[in-house]
Design an enzyme around this catalytic site. Sequence first.
Site, PDB file in Angstrom:
ATOM      1  N   TRP A   1      -9.210  -7.927   5.970  1.00  0.00           N
ATOM      2  CA  TRP A   1     -10.302  -8.996   5.712  1.00  0.00           C
ATOM      3  C   TRP A   1     -11.308  -8.872   4.834  1.00  0.00           C
ATOM      4  O   TRP A   1     -11.984  -9.416   4.331  1.00  0.00           O
ATOM      5  CB  TRP A   1     -10.584  -9.778   7.033  1.00  0.00           C
ATOM      6  CG  TRP A   1      -9.519 -10.315   7.953  1.00  0.00           C
ATOM      7  CD1 TRP A   1      -8.085 -10.306   7.712  1.00  0.00           C
ATOM      8  CD2 TRP A   1      -9.698 -10.958   9.038  1.00  0.00           C
ATOM      9  NE1 TRP A   1      -7.439 -11.086   8.471  1.00  0.00           N
ATOM     10  CE2 TRP A   1      -8.252 -11.447   9.423  1.00  0.00           C
ATOM     11  CE3 TRP A   1     -10.850 -11.215   9.953  1.00  0.00           C
ATOM     12  CZ2 TRP A   1      -8.139 -12.022  10.688  1.00  0.00           C
ATOM     13  CZ3 TRP A   1     -10.409 -12.252  11.244  1.00  0.00           C
ATOM     14  CH2 TRP A   1      -9.270 -12.410  11.673  1.00  0.00           C
TER      15      TRP A   1
ATOM     16  N   GLY B   1      -4.574  -8.581   1.143  1.00  0.00           N
ATOM     17  CA  GLY B   1      -6.070  -8.851   1.138  1.00  0.00           C
ATOM     18  C   GLY B   1      -6.293 -10.395   1.002  1.00  0.00           C
ATOM     19  O   GLY B   1      -6.321 -10.961   2.108  1.00  0.00           O
ATOM     20  N   GLY B   2      -6.356 -11.062  -0.026  1.00  0.00           N
ATOM     21  CA  GLY B   2      -6.752 -12.209  -0.295  1.00  0.00           C
ATOM     22  C   GLY B   2      -5.850 -13.299   0.509  1.00  0.00           C
ATOM     23  O   GLY B   2      -6.272 -14.096   1.253  1.00  0.00           O
TER      24      GLY B   2
ATOM     25  N   GLY C   1      -6.126  -7.437  -5.759  1.00  0.00           N
ATOM     26  CA  GLY C   1      -7.176  -8.870  -5.989  1.00  0.00           C
ATOM     27  C   GLY C   1      -6.820  -9.281  -7.287  1.00  0.00           C
ATOM     28  O   GLY C   1      -7.939 -10.203  -7.776  1.00  0.00           O
TER      29      GLY C   1
ATOM     30  N   HIS D   1      -8.960   3.202   1.499  1.00  0.00           N
ATOM     31  CA  HIS D   1      -8.598   1.898   0.839  1.00  0.00           C
ATOM     32  C   HIS D   1      -9.251   2.324  -0.842  1.00  0.00           C
ATOM     33  O   HIS D   1     -10.202   2.777  -0.737  1.00  0.00           O
ATOM     34  CB  HIS D   1      -9.377   0.705   1.400  1.00  0.00           C
ATOM     35  CG  HIS D   1      -8.878  -0.333   0.742  1.00  0.00           C
ATOM     36  ND1 HIS D   1      -9.647  -1.011  -0.530  1.00  0.00           N
ATOM     37  CD2 HIS D   1      -7.804  -1.221   0.928  1.00  0.00           C
ATOM     38  CE1 HIS D   1      -8.873  -2.065  -0.994  1.00  0.00           C
ATOM     39  NE2 HIS D   1      -7.906  -2.091  -0.267  1.00  0.00           N
TER      40      HIS D   1
ATOM     41  N   SER E   1      -1.747  -8.129  -4.432  1.00  0.00           N
ATOM     42  CA  SER E   1      -1.445  -9.507  -4.475  1.00  0.00           C
ATOM     43  C   SER E   1      -0.335  -9.892  -3.969  1.00  0.00           C
ATOM     44  O   SER E   1       0.683 -10.717  -4.384  1.00  0.00           O
ATOM     45  CB  SER E   1      -1.485 -10.100  -5.982  1.00  0.00           C
ATOM     46  OG  SER E   1      -2.860  -9.337  -6.499  1.00  0.00           O
TER      47      SER E   1
ATOM     48  N   GLU F   1     -10.874   0.712  -2.786  1.00  0.00           N
ATOM     49  CA  GLU F   1     -12.148   0.254  -2.648  1.00  0.00           C
ATOM     50  C   GLU F   1     -13.397   1.111  -2.250  1.00  0.00           C
ATOM     51  O   GLU F   1     -14.331   1.449  -2.713  1.00  0.00           O
ATOM     52  CB  GLU F   1     -12.462  -1.288  -2.049  1.00  0.00           C
ATOM     53  CG  GLU F   1     -11.839  -2.141  -2.845  1.00  0.00           C
ATOM     54  CD  GLU F   1     -11.329  -3.628  -2.019  1.00  0.00           C
ATOM     55  OE1 GLU F   1     -11.967  -3.583  -0.996  1.00  0.00           O
ATOM     56  OE2 GLU F   1     -10.403  -4.338  -2.771  1.00  0.00           O
TER      57      GLU F   1
HETATM   58  C1  PEP Z   1      -5.949  -5.022  -0.379  1.00  0.00           C
HETATM   59  O1  PEP Z   1      -7.080  -4.870  -0.669  1.00  0.00           O
HETATM   60  O2  PEP Z   1      -5.476  -4.073   0.277  1.00  0.00           O
HETATM   61  C2  PEP Z   1      -5.203  -5.990  -0.858  1.00  0.00           C
HETATM   62  C3  PEP Z   1      -3.673  -5.576  -1.195  1.00  0.00           C
HETATM   63  O3  PEP Z   1      -5.734  -7.123  -1.616  1.00  0.00           O
HETATM   64  P1  PEP Z   1      -4.882  -8.216  -2.266  1.00  0.00           P
HETATM   65  O4  PEP Z   1      -3.846  -8.768  -1.251  1.00  0.00           O
HETATM   66  O5  PEP Z   1      -5.995  -9.414  -2.372  1.00  0.00           O
HETATM   67  O6  PEP Z   1      -4.549  -7.684  -3.740  1.00  0.00           O
END
Ligand code: PEP
Length: 254
Positions: A13, A237-238, A176, A98, A216, A100
């Site tokens: 999240w 993620g999203g 993302g 991660h 994604s 990020e």
């Molecule tokens: C993530 O941040 O682990 C990720 C995969 O994000 P998203 O699904 O939004 O690409």
Amino acid sequence: MVKDRKLIIAGNWKMNKTAAEALDLVNGIKRELANVKEVDIVVCPPFTALAGVSEALLNSNIRLGAQNMSENGPGAFTGEIAAPMLKEFSVRYVILGHSERRQFQKEPDDLIARKAAAAHASALKPIVCVGETLAEREANITEKIVGSQVRGSLAGLSRELVEETVIAYEPVWAIGTGKTASAQQAQDVHAFIRGVLSEMFDDATARRVRIQYGGSVKPSNARELMSLPDVDGALVGGAALEARSFADIIRNSI
Ligand code: PEP
């Protein structure tokens, strides 16, 4: 396809959801997925929502994860969270390294390896993230980058502990962005990672480690990605921020 590794699908999240919003989301996910037993389902809310989400998940089929933790035990580390503090809320998994955090907090592989060791010492299962940037893929150094991240981030783990570790392959260019790795690109890197695990440990150990794909993932691409021979789940993620889309990813993966 029937695989001998159980799929594990986790929602990251990130820095989203107040404690109240997190409760709404987790209650929605619980309703949607009450009868699913075929997949290990994990939600990873922010620290501030762990207590409430933990209570909501009591006696459910959904496990709790955190998004990071300190490599240190409790002590004078302002702003950090130690593994026993996560255990208090029945956290079972913790996302480490991660992209990020690698990018914004400059977390290197050796720190991630120390965090992984600390997680295991408290019986938390780490979800260790690896993945190349777009520039690295275009320079044809994906295997070099991912290989050294896997070796560096799992350094020092025993065979037994690596089997209790989940690896998340997340190409940074797909996180993302709405761009997903093609099935072939994902399968190639997952098979490569399994090969690195065979070299570091042995074939039998490598076959038992679960490797998630992230980047994604959504209901429309989950089935194809999850059916790949070396893809054993997803880090989402999203699409994990909405109960229906997270649940559809899981339903489409079974
Ligand atoms: C993530 O941040 O682990 C990720 C995969 O994000 P998203 O699904 O939004 O690409």
